[in-house]
Design an enzyme around this catalytic site. Structure first.
Site, mmCIF file in Angstrom:
data_model
loop_
_atom_site.group_PDB
_atom_site.id
_atom_site.type_symbol
_atom_site.label_atom_id
_atom_site.label_comp_id
_atom_site.label_asym_id
_atom_site.label_seq_id
_atom_site.Cartn_x
_atom_site.Cartn_y
_atom_site.Cartn_z
ATOM 1 N N HIS A 275 -7.308 -5.912 1.456
ATOM 2 C CA HIS A 275 -6.157 -5.068 1.146
ATOM 3 C C HIS A 275 -4.950 -5.475 1.998
ATOM 4 O O HIS A 275 -5.030 -5.520 3.218
ATOM 5 C CB HIS A 275 -6.561 -3.620 1.426
ATOM 6 C CG HIS A 275 -5.523 -2.597 1.098
ATOM 7 N ND1 HIS A 275 -4.773 -2.623 -0.060
ATOM 8 C CD2 HIS A 275 -5.115 -1.486 1.777
ATOM 9 C CE1 HIS A 275 -3.960 -1.581 -0.073
ATOM 10 N NE2 HIS A 275 -4.147 -0.879 1.025
ATOM 11 N N SER B 260 0.838 -1.188 0.000
ATOM 12 C CA SER B 260 0.000 0.000 0.000
ATOM 13 C C SER B 260 0.878 1.246 0.000
ATOM 14 O O SER B 260 1.745 1.372 -0.855
ATOM 15 C CB SER B 260 -0.942 -0.065 1.205
ATOM 16 O OG SER B 260 -2.089 0.692 0.950
HETATM 17 C C1 MCU Z 1 -2.862 2.122 -1.511
HETATM 18 O O1 MCU Z 1 -2.176 2.935 -0.545
HETATM 19 C C2 MCU Z 1 -2.854 3.814 0.318
HETATM 20 C C3 MCU Z 1 -3.761 4.741 -0.450
HETATM 21 O O2 MCU Z 1 -2.972 5.506 -1.339
HETATM 22 C C4 MCU Z 1 -4.479 5.667 0.513
HETATM 23 O O3 MCU Z 1 -5.396 6.488 -0.179
HETATM 24 C C5 MCU Z 1 -5.206 4.888 1.566
HETATM 25 O O4 MCU Z 1 -5.671 5.797 2.502
HETATM 26 O O5 MCU Z 1 -4.289 4.053 2.242
HETATM 27 C C6 MCU Z 1 -3.646 3.103 1.436
HETATM 28 C C7 MCU Z 1 -2.762 2.396 2.423
HETATM 29 O O6 MCU Z 1 -1.616 2.755 2.593
HETATM 30 O O7 MCU Z 1 -3.357 1.466 3.192
HETATM 31 C C8 MCU Z 1 -2.614 0.854 4.207
#
Ligand code: MCU
Length: 416
Positions: free
Chosen positions: A362, A228
């Site tokens: 996720h 992420s």
């Molecule tokens: C996918 O990574 C991020 C994303 O860019 C954000 O918008 C969201 O809030 O959080 C994601 C993340 O890091 O989840 C752990």
């Protein structure tokens, strides 16, 4: 315990964002080109000032220099990578500082401690090396960013746990300029968190080079992963640090393996996708300089297919999730489908993997990507097993409807 001090630095090509020439002198050592690319460029064309011609509903041509010349050889490609790295640093990522004049390291128990000093200032941080294989070695390792997700790492490969938030915080706008990187370089340094973390990864590799006799870890077989927001970090580290042997970004989405232009297009069609305008509000992953461009990404002389291309032809395996558009179902598929053409031009499709599946939450790694994909990449590129399996992968189970060729209206040369 072993303590080793780096020899004084050999002269290194400058990483400042000079727009005159990338380098005008032949390389003086085998030091890899800083800022991306696998070769040390020589006789590269000057990088003109300014953003150049906007590119709309398509992605920038990897094989045409910013000044208009064509990329036709592998040496041209190394020059183009140095140019792309400069442009990305200037407009989006912020400046990656070169190796500090002093980097020292010591290893005790499972803790690798690192101190970097420059201009009378010093910072220290440490990483934990888990599951160090026994046996003769040296052994490969994967640097794992932070706490989201994590890959099932096979036997024979150590895990280096990197607390990237210690180097640069990512707790929203108030964390701008906070963390050890900024303690060393100043809180108003242009680097966003992704670039600061890449700098931290480079210092870990410096430390592994200094302590190989103690750690028995091979600094030439280092992978990097994160999920992420930390997957964005893994992608940028692989792009900016040519000593990374295998880049493994997990669900990096927008700001990682997604392209700004594709997200902007989707947003114009009413889709709920993370885009450049939102991402700079959410966090401090990018340079403040990027704020000037987020409303007009078509003007940028790059997109994230070219960020990925800084890795080419080194191996990369990109894992994505097809369940939520926010996570870049279409923007990562299109961006990486086009990025792949850079490995094609280099005759290196066996080093490129993109795999998008669904059904997992996720950052919980799905077993469908393990046996024949992740293990094949780690087996081939970190464990030196040439028959570890197929690593020429481009797939999505998400029925993505995206026209890769209309978004890449340029030729793919064969680079000799
Ligand atoms: C996918 O990574 C991020 C994303 O860019 C954000 O918008 C969201 O809030 O959080 C994601 C993340 O890091 O989840 C752990």
């Amino acid at each position: 315990t072993g303590t080793t001090t780096a020899p004084s630095n050999p002269p290194q090509p400058s990483t400042t964002l000079s727009t005159s020439r990338v380098t005008s002198t032949p390389p003086t050592s085998t030091t890899p080109a800083p800022g991306g690319g696998d070769g040390t460029p020589s006789n590269c064309p000057a990088v003109p000032d300014g953003l150049g011609t906007p590119v709309s509903n398509a992605l920038n041509d990897p094989f045409t220099f910013h000044g208009g010349g064509k990329v036709s050889t592998k040496n041209d490609w190394a020059c183009r990578q140095a140019e792309i790295s400069q442009l990305l640093q200037k407009y989006e990522l912020g400046t990656l500082p070169p190796k500090p004049p002093s980097v020292t390291a010591s290893f005790s128990g499972s803790t690798l401690s690192i101190t970097a000093s420059e201009n009378g200032k010093s910072i220290s941080f440490s990483v934990t090396i888990n599951n160090r294989p026994s046996g003769s070695g040296p052994h490969p390792a994967i640097i794992n960013f932070g706490t989201f997700g994590g890959l099932p790492v096979p036997n024979g490969v150590a895990s280096i746990m990197f607390n990237n938030d210690d180097i640069a915080q990512q707790q929203g706008q108030s964390s701008r300029g906070r963390g050890k990187f900024y303690d060393l370089y100043g809180s108003s340094h242009s680097a966003g968190a992704l670039t600061a973390w890449a700098w931290g990864v480079s210092r870990i590799i410096d430390a592994l080079e200094l302590t190989q006799a103690q750690t028995n870890i091979d600094p030439k077989r280092i992978g990097v992963t994160g999920c992420s927001r930390n997957g964005k970090g893994a992608m940028v580290a692989g792009a900016l640090e040519p000593r990374i042997a295998l880049t493994l970004p997990e669900e990096s989405g927008a700001g990682g393996s997604g392209c700004w232009r594709i997200a902007a297009y989707q947003k114009s069609q009413g889709q709920n996708v993370q885009d450049s305008t939102q991402i700079v509000q959410e966090n401090v992953w990018f340079s403040p300089n990027f704020n000037n461009h987020v409303n007009n990404v078509n003007a940028l002389p790059f997109d994230h297919h070219l960020l990925a291309g800084l890795i080419a032809p080194r191996p990369v395996y990109i894992m994505e999730n097809s369940d939520m558009e926010w996570l870049g179902k279409v923007s990562t598929y299109g961006c990486m489908g086009i990025a792949r053409k850079q490995w094609e031009a280099l005759g290196a499709l066996d080093s490129f993997g993109y795999s998008q599946v669904g059904g997992n939450s996720h950052c919980s790694f799905p077993s469908s990507q393990q046996g024949s994909e992740l293990n094949a990449f780690i087996g081939k590129y970190l464990l030196n097993n040439p028959s570890a399996g197929n690593t020429n992968i481009f797939r999505s189970t998400g029925n993505v409807n995206f026209n890769l060729n209309s978004w890449s209206p340029w030729n793919v040369p064969t680079l000799s």
